[in-house]
Design an enzyme around this catalytic site. Structure first.
Site, PDB file in Angstrom:
ATOM      1  N   ASP A  52      41.490  46.311  20.852  1.00 58.64           N
ATOM      2  CA  ASP A  52      42.262  45.440  21.728  1.00 58.64           C
ATOM      3  C   ASP A  52      43.729  45.502  21.306  1.00 58.64           C
ATOM      4  O   ASP A  52      44.044  45.435  20.104  1.00 58.64           O
ATOM      5  CB  ASP A  52      41.737  44.000  21.628  1.00 58.64           C
ATOM      6  CG  ASP A  52      42.430  43.061  22.599  1.00 58.64           C
ATOM      7  OD1 ASP A  52      41.904  42.883  23.701  1.00 58.64           O
ATOM      8  OD2 ASP A  52      43.486  42.502  22.235  1.00 58.64           O
ATOM      9  N   ILE A  53      44.635  45.628  22.271  1.00 64.15           N
ATOM     10  CA  ILE A  53      46.070  45.664  21.961  1.00 64.15           C
ATOM     11  C   ILE A  53      46.544  44.250  21.631  1.00 64.15           C
ATOM     12  O   ILE A  53      46.345  43.317  22.406  1.00 64.15           O
ATOM     13  CB  ILE A  53      46.870  46.221  23.151  1.00 64.15           C
ATOM     14  CG1 ILE A  53      46.383  47.628  23.508  1.00 64.15           C
ATOM     15  CG2 ILE A  53      48.366  46.249  22.826  1.00 64.15           C
ATOM     16  CD1 ILE A  53      47.034  48.203  24.749  1.00 64.15           C
ATOM     17  N   GLU A  60      43.375  45.288  28.359  1.00 64.19           N
ATOM     18  CA  GLU A  60      43.929  46.009  27.203  1.00 64.19           C
ATOM     19  C   GLU A  60      42.866  46.348  26.168  1.00 64.19           C
ATOM     20  O   GLU A  60      43.174  46.629  25.006  1.00 64.19           O
ATOM     21  CB  GLU A  60      45.038  45.171  26.546  1.00 64.19           C
ATOM     22  CG  GLU A  60      44.584  43.876  25.904  1.00 64.19           C
ATOM     23  CD  GLU A  60      44.585  42.689  26.855  1.00 64.19           C
ATOM     24  OE1 GLU A  60      44.722  41.553  26.373  1.00 64.19           O
ATOM     25  OE2 GLU A  60      44.456  42.897  28.083  1.00 64.19           O
TER      26      GLU A  60
END
Length: 340
Positions: free
Chosen positions: A203-204, A246
């Site tokens: 996950d960003i 994301e």
């Protein structure tokens, strides 16, 4: 014409028929004398059209066998009858023709042609009759080739549509639908081969802040650049998916949890160590968090529990400061540290 025809017939038919086919249509011709010898050739080469001599005992069985196999059923089968008596008005001969035609179609033939070689008295056919026979033969072959071409175009279209359906348009990665299809297959392969299987969810970090500060166009560019960096730094046996928003998922085949943790930490460093150049004025430092899980004996065959477990570790990684990878082995180390 880019097509292939397999001719199955005995010596009484082949020489004459070969010349007639070459005269009416241009394509690749293969010849075998018997249906039994045709089977491996059909499996290997999958010709567009098969022309079978009806008076060979195994011809109709071969036709039926082709049509019963999904991967071969599109092949156009023509059953050719030349052994009945020559042209006449005999009622019995007419009934024999009807019976032979019905039998051929019942066994999967796409077409049945009666091309007598002589008249009822044994005399050669008139030139006009031979011309019309050749016209009929050509039209039937071309009909078969058109049907095969239509089938192939449909297959190509379906392949394109399938690729579109399984691809994320922004990042050009496999999408969540592709993951839903691939993960159960990987779980099954892992268990059949007794090999480990692990999964990473990435996950960003603070992606909403990027969108809010720089706009969604920059956010989309970050997704593309991270996708590219991840894709070009994976092993050949790893499969990358955009899971949504994301988030990304990586299936790590033949990989235990220790190796998966190392892969995850390497990817975290690769993302965080070098800024992402959005344009001439914007360079962004981006980090990712990841959760790791390895397949267990009690995981369901679809991989749902495996995915959920990795997601739980991802949540921990974000809660514990982000820019890190967490997995089951981290719990073990904490437990050992507490006991020590």
């Amino acid at each position: 014409m880019d097509a292939s025809i397999l001719l199955v017939g005995g010596d009484d038919l082949l020489p004459t028929l070969l010349e007639r086919i070459r005269d009416v249509v241009t394509c690749t011709l293969e010849v075998v004398p018997s249906p039994s010898e045709a089977v491996p050739l059909i499996q290997a080469q999958q010709p567009d059209v098969i022309i079978l001599q009806s008076n060979q005992l195994e011809s109709l069985a071969l036709c039926r066998q082709v049509k019963e196999q999904t991967k071969l059923a599109w092949i156009y089968c023509i059953v050719l009858e030349t052994s009945l008596s020559g042209l006449s008005d005999d009622r019995r001969q007419y009934l024999l023709q009807i019976e032979a035609r019905a039998s051929a179609l019942e066994n999967g033939a796409d077409a049945y042609l009666w091309l007598p070689q002589t008249t009822a008295t044994g005399e050669p056919l008139e030139r006009e009759m031979l011309i019309q026979q050749d016209r009929l033969l050509k039209s039937q072959i071309l009909c078969g080739l058109r049907m095969v071409q239509t089938h192939r175009e449909l297959i190509r279209t379906n392949d394109i549509l399938s690729a579109i359906a399984l691809s994320d348009p922004l990042t050009e990665l496999n999408n969540r639908r592709a993951l839903d299809w691939e993960l159960p297959r990987q779980v099954q392969n892992s268990r059949m081969r007794l090999e480990p299987l692990s999964l990473l969810i990435l996950d960003i970090d603070f992606f909403k802040t990027i969108n809010d500060t720089h706009g969604h166009a920059v956010g989309d560019r970050v997704l593309q650049l991270i996708s590219s960096r991840l894709r070009h730094n994976l092993r050949f046996r790893d499969t990358l998916f955009r899971y949504g928003g994301e988030e990304f998922v990586i299936i790590l085949s033949s990989t235990d949890e220790m190796e998966a943790l190392l892969v995850g930490r390497r990817l975290c460093r690769l993302v965080s160590d070098q800024p992402f150049s959005i344009d001439d004025t914007v360079n962004l430092l981006v980090t990712i968090s990841a959760g790791v899980a390895a397949l267990r004996a009690d995981d369901d065959p679809k991989g749902t529990s495996l995915l959920r477990r990795a997601d739980q570790y991802l949540l921990r990684a974000k809660a514990e400061g982000r820019n890190r990878v967490i997995g089951f082995l981290d719990d073990c180390e904490e437990e050992l540290g507490t006991r020590g």
